[in-house]
Design a protein around this motif. Sequence first.
Motif, PDB file in Angstrom:
ATOM      1  N   ALA A 141       0.830  -1.206   0.000  1.00  0.00           N
ATOM      2  CA  ALA A 141       0.000   0.000   0.000  1.00  0.00           C
ATOM      3  C   ALA A 141       0.865   1.257   0.000  1.00  0.00           C
ATOM      4  CB  ALA A 141      -0.936  -0.008   1.212  1.00  0.00           C
ATOM      5  N   LEU A 142       1.976   1.233   0.732  1.00  0.00           N
ATOM      6  CA  LEU A 142       2.878   2.380   0.770  1.00  0.00           C
ATOM      7  C   LEU A 142       3.512   2.638  -0.593  1.00  0.00           C
ATOM      8  CD1 LEU A 142       4.706   1.912   4.206  1.00  0.00           C
ATOM      9  CD2 LEU A 142       3.128   3.743   3.571  1.00  0.00           C
ATOM     10  N   ALA A 143       3.877   1.557  -1.298  1.00  0.00           N
ATOM     11  CA  ALA A 143       4.479   1.718  -2.624  1.00  0.00           C
ATOM     12  C   ALA A 143       3.508   2.392  -3.589  1.00  0.00           C
ATOM     13  CB  ALA A 143       4.910   0.357  -3.161  1.00  0.00           C
ATOM     14  N   LEU A 144       2.238   1.988  -3.532  1.00  0.00           N
ATOM     15  CA  LEU A 144       1.223   2.589  -4.401  1.00  0.00           C
ATOM     16  C   LEU A 144       0.952   4.037  -4.004  1.00  0.00           C
ATOM     17  CD1 LEU A 144      -0.826   2.149  -6.680  1.00  0.00           C
ATOM     18  CD2 LEU A 144      -2.428   1.249  -4.971  1.00  0.00           C
ATOM     19  N   ALA A 145       0.889   4.277  -2.703  1.00  0.00           N
ATOM     20  CA  ALA A 145       0.616   5.632  -2.217  1.00  0.00           C
ATOM     21  C   ALA A 145       1.753   6.586  -2.560  1.00  0.00           C
ATOM     22  CB  ALA A 145       0.385   5.603  -0.711  1.00  0.00           C
ATOM     23  N   THR A 146       2.989   6.080  -2.568  1.00  0.00           N
ATOM     24  CA  THR A 146       4.142   6.915  -2.863  1.00  0.00           C
ATOM     25  C   THR A 146       4.059   7.498  -4.271  1.00  0.00           C
ATOM     26  OG1 THR A 146       5.539   5.663  -1.342  1.00  0.00           O
ATOM     27  CG2 THR A 146       6.656   6.949  -3.051  1.00  0.00           C
ATOM     28  N   VAL A 147       3.628   6.688  -5.232  1.00  0.00           N
ATOM     29  CA  VAL A 147       3.485   7.161  -6.609  1.00  0.00           C
ATOM     30  C   VAL A 147       2.529   8.347  -6.663  1.00  0.00           C
ATOM     31  CG1 VAL A 147       2.759   6.542  -8.939  1.00  0.00           C
ATOM     32  CG2 VAL A 147       3.996   4.878  -7.538  1.00  0.00           C
ATOM     33  N   ALA A 148       1.396   8.227  -5.974  1.00  0.00           N
ATOM     34  CA  ALA A 148       0.406   9.308  -5.971  1.00  0.00           C
ATOM     35  C   ALA A 148       0.920  10.537  -5.231  1.00  0.00           C
ATOM     36  CB  ALA A 148      -0.898   8.818  -5.338  1.00  0.00           C
ATOM     37  N   ALA A 149       1.534  10.331  -4.056  1.00  0.00           N
ATOM     38  CA  ALA A 149       1.991  11.459  -3.243  1.00  0.00           C
ATOM     39  C   ALA A 149       3.104  12.232  -3.928  1.00  0.00           C
ATOM     40  CB  ALA A 149       2.451  10.957  -1.878  1.00  0.00           C
ATOM     41  N   GLU A 150       3.961  11.535  -4.677  1.00  0.00           N
ATOM     42  CA  GLU A 150       5.030  12.223  -5.387  1.00  0.00           C
ATOM     43  C   GLU A 150       4.493  13.087  -6.536  1.00  0.00           C
ATOM     44  OE1 GLU A 150       7.738   9.115  -6.425  1.00  0.00           O
ATOM     45  OE2 GLU A 150       8.921   9.384  -4.599  1.00  0.00           O
TER      46      GLU A 150
END
Length: 483
Positions: A124-133
Amino acid sequence: MIPVILSGGSGSRLWPLSRKQFPKQFLALTGEHTLFQQTLERLVFEGMDSPIVVCNKDHRFIVNEQLNNRKLEVQRILMEPFGRNTAPAVALTAMMLVNEGRDELMLVLPADHVLEDQKALQRALALATVAAENGEMVLFGVPATKPETGYGYIKSTNDSLLPEGVSRVSHFVEKPDVKRATEYVESGGYFWNSGMFLFRASRFLEELKKHDPDIYDTCLLTLERSEQDADTITFDEATFACCPDNSIDYAVMEKTQRACVVPLTAGWSDVGCWASLWEVNEKDANGNVSKGDVVIQDSRNCMIHGNGKLVSVIGLENIVVVETKDAMMIAHKDSVQGVKQMVNTLNEQGRSETQNHCEVYRPWGSYDSVDMGGRFQVKHISVKPGACLSLQMHHHRAEHWIVVSGTAEVTCDENVFLLCENQSTYIPIASVHRLRNPGKIPLEIIEVQSGSYLGEDDIERFEDIYGRSTPIERGVSVKTIAQ
């Protein structure tokens, strides 16, 4: 990515185990280690920086103790004089980072939640990182699988501009009744609000300034006036008191156009009540969860928590029983959300049982109230090796100290002497005194207090290595007293 651990909650729904001065995040409720320790330990993996912890200043010694016990490292501890909800805590952290020329992704999460699947969290963190960046404000949503009325809900909608697997927040829903919660689960597309977020520090501040400038401006001034000592920052109390009390959800996430949801299927629970704690703990063949000296007969789906006394349960179903040294709570599992109201009622009555346990933790060790009468109190005091209490005086009580284990260095007015096991001494009213453990093992003493007033506020401190006081002029210098 920097984890920002919010450890300011009081956990009143888990009373009487959770108390204001020792809330649930510092309790071992779901295993050998506390929820606070578990939260930090699950964030130790590649790509994750050391955490920043935001806590109440009254809990600073508990935080340090629990960090040291597990050899956990943090890069900064930010201390609030009192709670102002999550938005100010995150704002001050983000401002601190930006002021230092840093603008990392901030992973904001409470210190008192359970996450059972570490790999699912990292996915979930890996997916969220793409969006947050890409400038998005990510909220981790737990798919709503049953009509839970204790959580807030999030409705999501598709957005082709977002990465695959990420959806746009349509709207937030307050804790619903059973009928509405059932409709949400059946319709699909709803998530429970986990209270976990990921966003860049500058993005959060930009949105906060736009949607809640009062919090932004007050936090900016608070940080300017705050004190920093090594890796600890203490927020300025007078300025922080003017800050609006608001959550991240209300201040920013419900108003921004950049809020999105990443599904979190990691066995999440906020263990926000006794029923939630029952759900995440191991059960016997009859669905009962028990801890302590507990004997259960002909009972099903109960939560029984003992803390010293034998607790026997006969012929009960869906009941919660929690026993501590000074309080007992019995409730039906369907009614445990009412525990918070009970705590409010007890606070209105001025009851001390909502504030502290009988055993109270201090930076030098702990004390346990063994017995109390009209003009006396008996305590068991434990002092850690090398630690010492403040140089102090009481106006209304005398004290008798009996050493039961270890060695005590006693200061009483101008006298300094050692006491060994089975030796004792008397501290008269108004004597300036101090207790220190010069040894390598814990010092255990029994203290018998006697006098007209035995409250903890009958204390005048002259020296304290933990910074809890400043010297007070009394016509004699502290240096002279200490010598």
